[in-house]
Design an enzyme around this catalytic site. Structure first.
Site, mmCIF file in Angstrom:
data_model
loop_
_atom_site.group_PDB
_atom_site.id
_atom_site.type_symbol
_atom_site.label_atom_id
_atom_site.label_comp_id
_atom_site.label_asym_id
_atom_site.label_seq_id
_atom_site.Cartn_x
_atom_site.Cartn_y
_atom_site.Cartn_z
ATOM 1 N N GLU A 116 41.282 -21.029 154.331
ATOM 2 C CA GLU A 116 40.844 -21.696 153.103
ATOM 3 C C GLU A 116 41.981 -21.916 152.100
ATOM 4 O OE1 GLU A 116 38.124 -23.100 152.442
ATOM 5 O OE2 GLU A 116 36.481 -22.177 153.566
ATOM 6 N N HIS A 140 40.636 -25.889 154.349
ATOM 7 C CA HIS A 140 39.560 -26.147 153.396
ATOM 8 C C HIS A 140 39.150 -27.617 153.468
ATOM 9 C CE1 HIS A 140 37.329 -25.466 149.648
ATOM 10 N NE2 HIS A 140 37.885 -26.554 149.136
ATOM 11 N N SER A 144 32.991 -27.040 148.674
ATOM 12 C CA SER A 144 33.921 -26.706 147.601
ATOM 13 C C SER A 144 33.205 -26.775 146.251
ATOM 14 C CB SER A 144 35.143 -27.630 147.663
ATOM 15 O OG SER A 144 36.199 -27.138 146.879
#
Length: 602
Positions: free
Chosen positions: A353, A466, A226
């Site tokens: 995601e 995610h 991320s």
């Protein structure tokens, strides 16, 4: 009765065992106490699987950024004379914890688990035993939107990766939020990107010291997820960082993503807005900085949440900026110009995601139900996630992701919004980043992670979320007490091997012939490997149509319709004025007509 020879043999054996214990103890202590450039550090041995790993937790790599050092670049450490006890994690950097779902493991697992402090610039090192010689080094950079994160989370424990793959794992804390990214560009007192400079100083520390731990400073791979992956890709673009590492792994993030870097003007505006909220609006920058340095960090934390409107989600309040020092231009521009480190990269994304962001305020979404949303809620969600986009732009997204598909399922709007957020913020920027790298002849590898963990506490509809490949990268399924499945342990071992091979050789396949070889990603065919608990497969051109929408079509829609809302407002205002004029004229005309008729009757 024992013979004299037997007694002598026993005595010899006892002496040998005693000598062996003493030598072993001496060897162990020598391995646990390492001499760095700043002084000696003491680690500890940890039992891992069927062996041991030596961990050094909480080694300082910079002066504490306190007082006059708040908002400044990190400063080099001075030497210490005693042995530094590196046997427990250090403080986490100041940050706002996620309090959206109190007590819920899915959100609590990302919250800091050590005390918060500005004195937080420490790193951790895990080395396999026996101590290696010239081992490959893997440096982890955590995510958290540049607002949160800490290296001490259990999901980032480097012991399994170090034990199984015999690599040295390093992680560091870096400043986040306003304390890490407040910016008055051009002012050395608040240059911006302090968190990135923290990371960079940790990379310098590794270059100077890792050989003492048995590591090879010429074989260093950065990996992160991320905003951590965004950071890794910024180091690829930063001339000052490029000599400090060898290769890079980007998990679900890249510096060309829309959230990763803000403009100079936006950075300064947010700094001045925070100063206003906190009572530090002054006549000049010097006075503003002085005032902000005297504020309690908790007060800064509370007010930095107000800088971006509360109805805007997926925003970074304070993050990386083009400062002309760490970062010389916007990432898109640097990628187009080919101004990045020429090396090998491994990049990838997860199947779903977008879902992790939907439960934090998107209309109709909840972790406690199936979140079957309506068309109207989908449209309201687009307003929140695309606040500066015209109605025409949002209608284009709705048409492409919903209407064009003619999907009749109840969950179509939920899944469409997941895809919109995932494609726009994570997947398509990562693919674009990888494509630009590969176009110049650099070896790149791309993965698509599609396994939903059996231990995932979030609801089923959120899918392969995610951030939830990280536990497999760090080998958590190898911990038998956590009840992962055997298939998940095998998947985790496979992923660790891919990552370590890439770090060692620049190729995830390593030197072995696997049953399914991971092909290089080329801009022409864009091959990628699926990672799951069944068997990996090779496909081409992941979400190519959707990414063409975002990279080619959508920017043109914005360009052509960007001012339509403003034009419509102006037209409405003009029409309202014209309508008033007409009504006024009509009233006057009627008045004139009635008076004329009155006069005619005289």
């Amino acid at each position: 009765m024992q013979s004299k020879g037997t007694i002598i043999s026993i005595q010899f054996l006892l002496r040998f065992l005693l000598l062996w214990v003493l030598i072993g103890k001496s060897h162990t202590e020598e391995d646990i106490i390492i001499t760095t450039k700043n002084g000696k550090v003491r680690g500890m041995n940890l039992p891992v699987l069927d062996g041991t790993v030596t961990a050094f937790l909480g080694i300082p790599y910079a002066q504490p950024p306190l007082g006059r050092l708040r908002f400044k670049k990190p400063q080099f450490l001075t030497k210490w004379s005693d042995i530094w006890n590196a046997t427990k994690y250090a403080n986490s950097c100041y940050q706002n914890a996620d309090q959206s779902f109190p007590g819920f493991p899915g959100s609590e697992m990302w919250n800091p688990n050590t005390d918060l402090s500005e004195d937080c610039l420490y790193l951790n090192v895990w080395i396999p035993t026996p101590k290696p010689k010239n081992a490959t080094v893997m440096i982890w950079i955590y995510g958290g939107g540049f607002q949160t994160g800490t290296s001490s989370l259990p999901v980032y424990d480097g012991k399994f990766l170090a034990r199984v793959e015999r690599v040295i794992v390093v992680s560091m804390n870096y400043r986040v939020g306003a304390l890490g990214f407040l910016a008055l560009p051009g002012n050395p007192e608040v240059p911006g990107n302090m968190g990135l400079f923290d990371q960079q100083l940790a990379l310098q520390w590794v270059q100077k010291n890792i050989a003492a731990f048995g590591g090879n400073p010429k074989s260093v791979t950065l990996f992160g997820e991320s905003a951590g992956a965004g950071s890794v890709s910024l180091h690829l673009l930063s001339p000052r960082s490029q000599p400090l590492f060898t290769r890079a792994i980007l998990q679900s993030g890249s510096s060309n993503a829309p959230w990763a870097v803000m403009s100079l003007d936006e950075a300064k505006n947010r700094t001045l807005t925070l100063a206003k909220f906190i009572g530090c609006s002054k006549e000049n920058d010097t006075e503003i900085i002085k005032c902000l340095r005297n504020k309690d960090p908790q007060e800064i934390l509370l007010n930095e949440l107000l800088v971006v409107p509360s109805d805007t989600l997926l925003s970074v309040n304070f993050g990386p900026v083009v400062d002309g020092d760490f970062l010389t231009d916007m990432p898109d521009t640097l990628l187009q110009l080919g101004q990045f480190k020429k090396t090998q990269i491994l990049v990838g994304v997860n199947k779903d995601e977008g879902t992790a962001f939907l439960v934090y305020g998107a209309p109709g979404f909840s972790k406690d139900n199936d979140s079957i949303i309506t068309r109207k809620e989908f449209q309201e969600g687009l307003k929140i996630y695309f606040p500066g986009v015209s109605e025409f732009g949002r209608e284009a997204i709705l048409f492409y992701y919903v209407d064009l598909l003619d999907d009749q399922r109840a969950e179509k709007y939920r899944e469409a919004l997941d895809d919109v957020l995932g494609d726009y913020n994570i997947i398509c920027p990562a693919l674009e980043f990888t494509t630009k790298f590969s176009e110049l002849g650099n070896n790149a590898f791309f993965y698509y992670f599609e396994h939903r963990s059996s231990q995932l506490p979030w609801p089923e509809w959120m899918g392969v979320m995610h951030g939830y490949e990280i536990e497999f990268v760090f080998g958590l399924p190898l911990e038998r007490r956590v009840n992962y499945t055997r298939a998940e342990e095998i998947l985790s071992r496979s992923i660790m091997n891919y990552w370590a091979n890439f770090a060692k050789y620049g190729n995830p396949n390593g030197t072995q012939n696997n049953s399914t070889r991971w092909p290089a990603f080329r801009s022409t065919d864009q091959k990628y490997l699926t990672l799951n608990a069944e068997s990996p497969k090779v496909y081409t051109k992941l979400r190519a149509q959707q990414c063409r929408f975002w990279t080619l079509f959508f920017p043109k829609v914005l360009e052509m319709t960007g001012n339509i809302d403003e034009a419509e407002r102006e037209w409405r205002a003009g029409f309202y004025r014209w309508n008033n004029y007409m009504m006024d004229w009509k009233n006057q005309f009627n008045d004139y007509t009635s008076k004329k008729e009155s006069c005619a009757g005289l």
